[in-house]
Design a protein around this motif. Sequence first.
Motif, PDB file in Angstrom:
ATOM      1  N   ASP A 163       1.675   6.136  -3.623  1.00 18.90           N
ATOM      2  CA  ASP A 163       3.130   6.309  -2.628  1.00 18.90           C
ATOM      3  C   ASP A 163       2.719   4.988  -1.765  1.00 18.90           C
ATOM      4  O   ASP A 163       1.782   4.915  -1.232  1.00 18.90           O
ATOM      5  N   ARG A 164       3.627   4.323  -1.663  1.00 19.75           N
ATOM      6  CA  ARG A 164       3.648   2.970  -0.981  1.00 19.75           C
ATOM      7  C   ARG A 164       3.649   3.117   0.469  1.00 19.75           C
ATOM      8  O   ARG A 164       2.928   2.334   1.087  1.00 19.75           O
ATOM      9  N   GLY A 165       4.361   4.152   1.077  1.00 16.02           N
ATOM     10  CA  GLY A 165       4.339   4.373   2.536  1.00 16.02           C
ATOM     11  C   GLY A 165       2.976   4.735   2.856  1.00 16.02           C
ATOM     12  O   GLY A 165       2.394   4.520   3.901  1.00 16.02           O
ATOM     13  N   LEU A 166       2.265   5.665   2.270  1.00 14.80           N
ATOM     14  CA  LEU A 166       1.080   6.217   2.399  1.00 14.80           C
ATOM     15  C   LEU A 166      -0.038   5.221   2.343  1.00 14.80           C
ATOM     16  O   LEU A 166      -0.977   5.017   3.161  1.00 14.80           O
ATOM     17  N   ARG A 167       0.125   4.136   1.284  1.00 11.29           N
ATOM     18  CA  ARG A 167      -0.758   3.063   1.193  1.00 11.29           C
ATOM     19  C   ARG A 167      -0.633   2.187   2.466  1.00 11.29           C
ATOM     20  O   ARG A 167      -1.778   1.780   2.959  1.00 11.29           O
ATOM     21  N   GLU A 168       0.456   1.959   2.964  1.00 15.51           N
ATOM     22  CA  GLU A 168       0.468   1.312   4.084  1.00 15.51           C
ATOM     23  C   GLU A 168      -0.036   1.587   5.320  1.00 15.51           C
ATOM     24  O   GLU A 168      -0.896   1.255   6.080  1.00 15.51           O
ATOM     25  N   ARG A 169       0.137   3.260   5.488  1.00 20.63           N
ATOM     26  CA  ARG A 169      -0.628   3.840   6.776  1.00 20.63           C
ATOM     27  C   ARG A 169      -1.905   3.763   6.518  1.00 20.63           C
ATOM     28  O   ARG A 169      -2.633   3.705   7.572  1.00 20.63           O
ATOM     29  N   VAL A 170      -2.603   4.122   5.351  1.00 23.87           N
ATOM     30  CA  VAL A 170      -4.228   4.049   5.465  1.00 23.87           C
ATOM     31  C   VAL A 170      -4.765   2.854   5.372  1.00 23.87           C
ATOM     32  O   VAL A 170      -5.815   2.676   5.911  1.00 23.87           O
ATOM     33  N   THR A 171      -4.054   1.770   4.966  1.00 24.91           N
ATOM     34  CA  THR A 171      -4.728   0.386   4.912  1.00 24.91           C
ATOM     35  C   THR A 171      -4.689  -0.005   6.408  1.00 24.91           C
ATOM     36  O   THR A 171      -5.662  -0.601   6.680  1.00 24.91           O
ATOM     37  N   ALA A 172      -3.663   0.445   7.247  1.00 24.74           N
ATOM     38  CA  ALA A 172      -3.780   0.065   8.593  1.00 24.74           C
ATOM     39  C   ALA A 172      -4.887   0.498   9.351  1.00 24.74           C
ATOM     40  O   ALA A 172      -5.237   0.169  10.234  1.00 24.74           O
ATOM     41  N   LEU A 173      -5.427   1.628   8.687  1.00 24.29           N
ATOM     42  CA  LEU A 173      -6.493   2.416   9.522  1.00 24.29           C
ATOM     43  C   LEU A 173      -7.808   1.892   8.890  1.00 24.29           C
ATOM     44  O   LEU A 173      -8.765   2.463   9.033  1.00 24.29           O
ATOM     45  N   GLY A 174      -7.616   0.922   7.967  1.00 24.07           N
ATOM     46  CA  GLY A 174      -8.958   0.158   7.229  1.00 24.07           C
ATOM     47  C   GLY A 174      -9.295   0.804   6.125  1.00 24.07           C
ATOM     48  O   GLY A 174     -10.546   0.503   5.563  1.00 24.07           O
ATOM     49  N   ALA A 175      -8.737   1.881   5.475  1.00 20.74           N
ATOM     50  CA  ALA A 175      -9.008   2.410   3.907  1.00 20.74           C
ATOM     51  C   ALA A 175      -8.509   1.705   2.919  1.00 20.74           C
ATOM     52  O   ALA A 175      -7.662   0.669   3.109  1.00 20.74           O
ATOM     53  N   THR A 176      -8.955   1.778   1.990  1.00 23.41           N
ATOM     54  CA  THR A 176      -8.708   0.762   0.536  1.00 23.41           C
ATOM     55  C   THR A 176      -8.117   1.954  -0.374  1.00 23.41           C
ATOM     56  O   THR A 176      -8.540   2.574  -0.699  1.00 23.41           O
ATOM     57  N   PRO A 177      -6.730   1.467  -0.625  1.00 21.07           N
ATOM     58  CA  PRO A 177      -5.864   2.116  -1.644  1.00 21.07           C
ATOM     59  C   PRO A 177      -6.406   1.744  -2.746  1.00 21.07           C
ATOM     60  O   PRO A 177      -6.518   0.535  -3.197  1.00 21.07           O
ATOM     61  N   LEU A 178      -6.019   3.049  -3.946  1.00 21.32           N
ATOM     62  CA  LEU A 178      -6.411   2.606  -5.261  1.00 21.32           C
ATOM     63  C   LEU A 178      -5.148   3.560  -5.894  1.00 21.32           C
ATOM     64  O   LEU A 178      -4.746   4.742  -5.368  1.00 21.32           O
ATOM     65  N   GLY A 179      -4.930   3.150  -7.220  1.00 18.92           N
ATOM     66  CA  GLY A 179      -3.879   3.897  -7.896  1.00 18.92           C
ATOM     67  C   GLY A 179      -4.433   5.249  -8.601  1.00 18.92           C
ATOM     68  O   GLY A 179      -5.622   5.140  -8.890  1.00 18.92           O
ATOM     69  N   PRO A 180      -3.385   5.873  -9.126  1.00 17.94           N
ATOM     70  CA  PRO A 180      -4.034   7.009  -9.720  1.00 17.94           C
ATOM     71  C   PRO A 180      -4.683   7.009 -10.860  1.00 17.94           C
ATOM     72  O   PRO A 180      -5.649   7.700 -11.296  1.00 17.94           O
TER      73      PRO A 180
END
Length: 135
Positions: A112-129
């Motif tokens: 989810d692109r929107g969720l990836r942006e939100r968590v990245t802004a908090l310092g998390a690393t997004p990974l794909g399914p």
Amino acid sequence: MENFDGPAEAELPPPLLVVDGANVVGSVPDGWWRDRRGAAERLRESLLAVARDGLPELPGPLTVVLVVEGAARGVESVPGVRVESAPGSGDDRIVELVAEARPGRCLVVTADRGLRERVTALGATPLGPRTVRRP
């Protein structure tokens, strides 16, 4: 010489891996829509090995939290995988978990692109399914 900047890596809790259950389940067209709860339970079971062994770039153990919503609410936690039933939006619950986590020690599995942006802004690393699920 000792490092007084903070706890040693071995003293830190395992990294937190938060899994967007609806998004990961929906990434494989295996009929999940006929039994959303069962699909979430199967995902939970597959995450046990991830919690124990880690990921290719991140050795285990990992603290794994599977966030479920909608018809999948009520899926039980098992030793090794905590299940969070989001009272509303799963995305919002994921963001809350990331905000509570240690910066730089949290990864979120979602496409989810929107969720990836939100968590990245908090310092998390997004990974794909595909990181945790194979078709």
